[in-house]
Enzyme design. Structure first.
Site, short mmCIF file in Angstrom:
data_model
loop_
_atom_site.label_atom_id
_atom_site.label_comp_id
_atom_site.label_asym_id
_atom_site.label_seq_id
_atom_site.Cartn_x
_atom_site.Cartn_y
_atom_site.Cartn_z
N HIS A 235 -4.56 -33.87 13.84
CA HIS A 235 -5.91 -33.56 13.34
C HIS A 235 -6.76 -34.82 13.17
O HIS A 235 -7.94 -34.70 12.83
CB HIS A 235 -5.84 -32.79 12.02
CG HIS A 235 -5.57 -31.33 12.22
ND1 HIS A 235 -6.56 -30.38 12.24
CD2 HIS A 235 -4.39 -30.66 12.43
CE1 HIS A 235 -6.02 -29.20 12.46
NE2 HIS A 235 -4.71 -29.33 12.57
N SER A 565 -33.61 -21.60 25.77
CA SER A 565 -32.49 -22.14 25.00
C SER A 565 -31.99 -21.08 24.03
O SER A 565 -32.74 -20.20 23.60
CB SER A 565 -32.92 -23.38 24.21
OG SER A 565 -33.31 -24.42 25.07
#
Length: 595
Positions: A235, A565
């Protein structure tokens, strides 16, 4: 008289004893049922988490596919490929470009660090974070640059020695749970020259205080570089952070300078050591070892090229394909439970040497409040390892066991239902193949077989069936009841269910790709980029039965102002799961409280 009185007392004592035994047996069975329910809930959490990690490997394969077909992808969608990989190719600017231009205003009342750092700064930081204060971006960046400067001088593996009088404490995953770190320091003492620590990766993600944990660990490392050791976990990875929450945390807490902080962290992660070797006998590494782990190879690895466990290593000069071919098959990939390498040394080890592996996990209440304890290990030369367990206790942990098990079970069943609804079309197909008489019903064994074959979660489906489906008086399951009281919300009713399920199932992977493309963190993506991304994604994931026209229709419907968009984050949020039983559970709880 005396004999009669004695006989009555004996009978009374016998009755009391029988009653006590009945109560004791009932309580033992009650506790056993609670423990079984708790075990099943934990099994669900763990199985789904493991499945998610397999999903991460799928995403890794997707990026490998992108690079292996680099020329073709560039020809078809040059803008997309540039956006996908530009974050891994950009150079980090000079330190002064980041830090010198960020002033700390007089109105800032948080902790002010003094460089060079001392033990006082560690204490100051901890006390400030206990008061939920935020460290100013100026100091965050200073700490990151100082940490990176020292890490770059370190080898892949840190070698340390212990003695009977000076041991070392090993901590596992913390995952943003600051209270666990505070509890460790309270029980075991702060890091110092006489109290060294190893933190074995996964400092961030999932929890809400990953930044605070990083700052405490990095400041402690800067004060005690020879006594506080930091290993990289899977992580400590910019792409994992996009999926599991740390990226959102940074951008939320540092709205103005969050992007700069993330850029520095992306580079800093690559310089964290791979592991620590204690007394030339004990290897501390995140994710474990395999039969093919080769320490000689890992010692030679250029760790700073490993930008992400999900993406193949690439050179900073942009020569992606050459770098890939050079490293293909010879670069170890570290994940939980896996570490693959090109050479094997397992033949040199006796069977007795395998199995001498300890897993330490330091985040308590990982799945739900009360679900698990955290732990750390203390090691000293010539002494048996000592294990210490703990659990951060909050109001919810003080509730009776049955209430805690109820909460765990409810949460586990909830995420399991979400996994089920995401594969609704596939499950119906599997059920119908087993339903030879077209009755709409299956035996419990047939239903369990179909669930396991489709979802691959390795769960006790027969035992869980009472929570998931309706059963008739003959014990047969109405298999369509697997999807009762739950559905995926969708923005356009006409969109086919297969597309909805696919988008929901892969929403995390799609969001990672989107976040990489959205380099300015505007939250917007062009329609053409979305189409190109979907074509590549569906090609690699073998997404079937979905016509491109349906994807275009859905994307167009999300372009509300018709500016070309779409807000991709809002696009994915539109696909959330609606649980009808949540309202019922709340009303049942209210009634129970009134009674």
């Amino acid at each position: 008289m005396g004999c009669g009185s004695s006989s009555m007392k004996d009978k009374k004592s016998e009755t009391v004893l029988k009653a006590a035994l009945i109560i004791q047996n009932w309580y033992r069975r009650y506790r056993a049922r609670l423990k079984a329910r708790q075990h099943y809930a934990l099994t669900i959490f763990q199985s789904i988490e493991y499945a998610d990690e397999q999903g991460q490997m799928q995403l890794s394969n997707f990026f490998s596919f992108m690079l292996e077909n680099y020329a073709l992808v560039c020809e078809q969608s040059p803008q997309l490929i540039r956006r996908l990989f530009e974050s891994t190719l950009q150079d980090i600017k000079d330190r002064q470009d980041y830090v010198a231009l960020i002033d700390v205003p007089d109105s800032y009342d948080g902790p002010r660090l003094q460089f060079p750092l001392t033990f006082t700064d560690i204490d100051l930081l901890i006390e400030a974070f206990k008061q939920q204060q935020i460290l100013h971006a100026h100091y965050v960046l200073e700490v990151l640059f100082e940490t990176k400067k020292i890490l770059k001088q370190m080898p892949n593996f840190t070698h340390i020695k212990t003695s009977p009088s000076k041991g070392i404490t090993i901590c596992g995953d913390l995952h943003g749970k600051l209270d666990d770190l505070f509890l460790i320091f309270y029980k075991n003492g702060l890091p110092s020259g006489s109290n060294p620590y190893i933190f074995n990766g996964d400092f961030v993600d999932r929890g809400s205080n990953s930044m605070e944990i990083l700052m405490i660990l990095f400041v402690s490392f800067l004060v005690y570089p020879n006594d506080l050791h930091l290993n990289r976990g899977n992580h400590e990875d910019f792409m994992m952070n996009m999926r599991y929450g740390f990226t959102r945390e940074v951008l939320y807490k540092y709205k103005l300078h969050g992007k700069k902080i993330l850029q520095i962290l992306e580079d800093l992660y690559t310089w964290l050591p791979i592991g620590t070797i204690i007394d030339n006998e004990i290897l501390v590494i995140h994710g474990g070892i395999s039969e093919s782990t080769d320490l000689n190879l890992l010692h030679r690895l250029e760790r700073n090229k490993m930008k992400s466990v999900l993406m193949p290593p690439m050179s900073v000069n942009g020569n992606l394909t050459t770098d890939l071919k050079k490293n293909k098959g010879g670069v170890p990939v570290a994940m939980h439970g896996r570490l693959r390498a090109s050479q094997s040394f397992s033949e040199q080890l006796s069977k007795n040497e395998w199995g001498q592996v300890v897993t330490v996990f330091s985040a308590s209440n990982y799945y739900e409040e009360g679900s698990n304890r955290g732990a750390y290990i203390k090691l000293s030369s010539g002494m048996t390892p000592r294990f210490f367990q703990y659990q951060v206790t909050k109001a919810t942990c003080m509730r009776p066991l049955h209430q805690r098990v109820d909460a765990m079970e409810c949460s586990a069943i909830r995420i399991l239902r979400e996994r089920i609804i995401a594969r609704k079309t596939d499950l119906i197909r599997a059920f119908q193949l087993q339903d030879y008489t077209k009755s709409g019903k299956l035996s419990k064994t047939q239903w369990a077989f179909s669930m396991e074959k489709t979802l691959g979660l390795n769960l006790p489906w027969r035992s869980l069936s009472s929570h998931l489906v309706k059963t008739d008086k003959d014990g047969n399951i109405d298999y369509m009841s697997s999807f009762q009281d739950i559905r995926i919300e969708k923005p356009v009713k006409e969109i086919q269910s297969t597309l909805v399920e696919t988008l929901y199932r892969y929403r995390s992977d799609l969001q990672i790709i989107f976040n990489i493309m959205d380099s300015d963190h505007s939250g917007l993506i062009s329609m053409e980029e979305f189409r190109a991304m979907w074509r590549l994604f569906s090609l690699h994931y073998n997404v079937e039965h979905i016509d491109d026209s349906h994807v275009d229709e859905l994307a167009s419907s999300m372009d509300f102002n018709k500016d070309g968009s779409i807000d991709f984050n809002e696009f994915l949020k539109a696909f959330y799961v609606v649980h009808k039983f949540d309202k019922l559970a709340k009303s049942d709880t209210t009634l129970a409280e009134q009674e």
